[in-house]
Design a protein around this motif. Structure first.
Motif, short mmCIF file in Angstrom:
data_model
loop_
_atom_site.label_atom_id
_atom_site.label_comp_id
_atom_site.label_asym_id
_atom_site.label_seq_id
_atom_site.Cartn_x
_atom_site.Cartn_y
_atom_site.Cartn_z
N LEU A 436 4.13 -5.03 4.79
CA LEU A 436 4.58 -5.94 3.97
C LEU A 436 3.83 -5.82 2.63
O LEU A 436 4.37 -5.97 1.67
N THR A 437 2.53 -5.62 2.78
CA THR A 437 1.66 -5.33 1.52
C THR A 437 2.22 -4.46 0.64
O THR A 437 2.42 -4.62 -0.53
N THR A 438 2.50 -3.42 1.23
CA THR A 438 3.10 -2.11 0.31
C THR A 438 4.31 -2.60 -0.27
O THR A 438 4.53 -2.18 -1.40
N TYR A 439 5.30 -3.05 0.45
CA TYR A 439 6.48 -3.59 -0.19
C TYR A 439 6.46 -4.58 -1.34
O TYR A 439 6.78 -4.57 -2.24
N LEU A 440 5.33 -5.60 -1.05
CA LEU A 440 5.17 -6.50 -2.31
C LEU A 440 4.48 -6.03 -3.46
O LEU A 440 4.71 -6.37 -4.63
N LEU A 441 3.80 -4.65 -3.22
CA LEU A 441 3.16 -4.37 -4.30
C LEU A 441 4.00 -3.17 -5.04
O LEU A 441 3.74 -2.75 -6.27
N GLN A 442 5.14 -2.79 -4.50
CA GLN A 442 6.16 -2.05 -5.09
C GLN A 442 6.89 -2.74 -6.27
O GLN A 442 7.12 -3.79 -6.20
#
Length: 442
Positions: A436-442
């Motif tokens: 989820l964090t990776t997705y939000l930071l993209q």
């Protein structure tokens, strides 16, 4: 190829001896092969067999990728000295007792308050210090109340190895990953906020469901603490507390004032050394005015130093012979969730084969230059991995020995039965949070 086989055999022999710490008898004298002696012996054998040149010891401590091993040593042992100085002031014990009195005889409230206290202390100190500080308090409190100490002991130990993910000063393994990926204090905290929160919520719910029938509804115990006796010098306690707060702030803003973490640690080590020397006569328990100053220095886990240096050498050897590159080929998953799940579980269980610190050193070389998903997963694996068995982290081995002094047996079988299910769930929840964090930071 022969040299790599020799190095691998010595590596696993060192891990085995570190775990078992067998005793050998020489001239009617028992000598324990603890992690310090076995590590030095392995280093000598590596050089004697020609598997590694003598110069590799120095090379292994110099810059590798973005990791500077000798700086990690300074940060680890310096931070330990600072935290031990804070603990020795008695301030943490007073705070702990005051916090625990808020339970007002409610068993569930005491359970959750203790977990919260352990978590908050871990955020601002380190997982090892919290384990060492709260374990005796929980044991005494359980004895006074006549309750089973295991639920709180296990939950607090797990908590200290979970909340430690919030900031990179919470666990030496965090520092290794942060250095490898050139993460600042705030960059690291931003990445690990959601995964740590997910781990905390999952573990708290998991342990409550696991122990809900063992937690008493009411406890009849009066928590009493002689503050005057605990704080031998209130001035030292307050100065120590304020100095630690200043240390934490300095670390947080270090990137803005161009002050590397290792230099900040050295600076505050000097300040603590001065404080400990000035107040040594008041704080000393013996007639020797310098005993407190010496005792704080001795409490630093120096015996770990040979082991860490030896494992730095092993990591360099594995890189030199291509083993690191071979393992790195396994970590090329394109899906962030699969990458996170694979890395967290692999590194967490690997920590219980090679102990979390050397495991982290090895996998930072394996995962270097890969996406941040892998870095976050390694942090989770190195922290939660210490909760699966007692050999997943050095803290587990120290903790079991502390409990033995209070007549509480804690072996690997008992520990695994109490932690494995929650650990597996926590790893899964953290992996989802990383994706989820990776997705939000993209």
């Amino acid at each position: 190829m022969v040299d790599l086989v020799i190095a691998l055999n010595l590596f696993f022999a060192t891990v085995y001896l570190t775990i078992k710490e067998p005793k050998i008898r020489i001239r009617d004298k028992d000598i324990s092969l603890d992690h310090a002696k076995s590590s030095v012996l392995a280093l000598i054998l590596l050089i004697a067999t020609g598997a590694v040149p003598l110069t590799l010891i120095r090379t292994s401590l110099m810059r590798q990728l973005n990791i500077v091993p000798w700086q990690i040593l300074v940060i680890f042992f310096g931070s330990a000295y600072i935290c031990i100085g804070l603990d020795a002031s008695g301030l943490l014990k007073v705070i702990a007792y005051k916090f625990l009195t808020l339970s007002r005889g409610d068993g569930k409230r005491l359970f959750f308050n203790t977990i919260a206290l352990a978590g908050i202390m871990t955020v601002f100190t380190s997982n090892d210090i919290v384990t060492l500080t709260l374990t005796p308090i929980i044991v005494y409190m359980s004895q006074y109340a006549g309750i089973d100490p295991i639920p709180m002991l296990i939950s607090v130990f797990f908590t200290s190895n979970t909340w430690s993910m919030f900031f990179y000063i919470g666990n030496p393994t965090n520092v290794i990953v942060a250095q490898a990926y050139s993460l600042s204090f705030f960059d690291y905290a931003k990445l690990m906020f959601i995964p740590t929160l997910a781990a905390i919520i999952t573990s708290v719910i998991g342990f409550y469901l696991q122990y809900r029938k063992k937690i008493p509804q009411r406890i009849d115990v009066q928590l009493q603490l002689d503050v005057e006796k605990t704080l031998k010098s209130k001035l030292y306690a307050w100065l120590s507390g304020l100095t630690f707060c200043a240390f934490f702030v300095t670390v947080a803003i270090g990137d803005f004032i161009n002050l590397p973490l290792w230099k900040a640690v050295v600076l505050y080590c000097i300040i603590y050394a001065i404080l400990n020397f000035v107040f040594s006569s008041k704080m000393s328990q013996s007639n020797n005015d310098s005993s407190f100053f010496v005792d704080v220095f001795r409490r630093v886990p120096w015996k770990i130093l040979p082991m860490i240096i030896t494992f730095f050498v092993f990591v360099q050897v594995f890189s030199m012979y291509g083993l690191t590159d071979l393992v790195a080929k396994l970590f090329n998953l394109r899906n962030d969730l699969l990458a996170s799940l694979f890395t967290t579980y692999t590194t967490a269980f690997a920590a219980n084969i090679m102990i979390n610190q050397p495991m982290t050193i090895f996998f930072t070389h394996v995962l270097w230059q890969k996406p941040l998903t892998y870095a976050m997963s390694l942090v989770v694996g190195s922290n939660i991995g210490g909760n699966i068995t007692l050999i997943g982290a050095l803290a587990g081995m120290m903790w079991s020995r502390i409990l033995a002094n209070y007549g509480i047996e804690m072996n690997n079988v008992k520990f695994i039965k109490n932690t494995l299910f929650v650990a597996v769930l926590t790893l899964f929840a953290s992996s989802l949070a990383i994706a989820l964090t990776t997705y939000l930071l993209q």
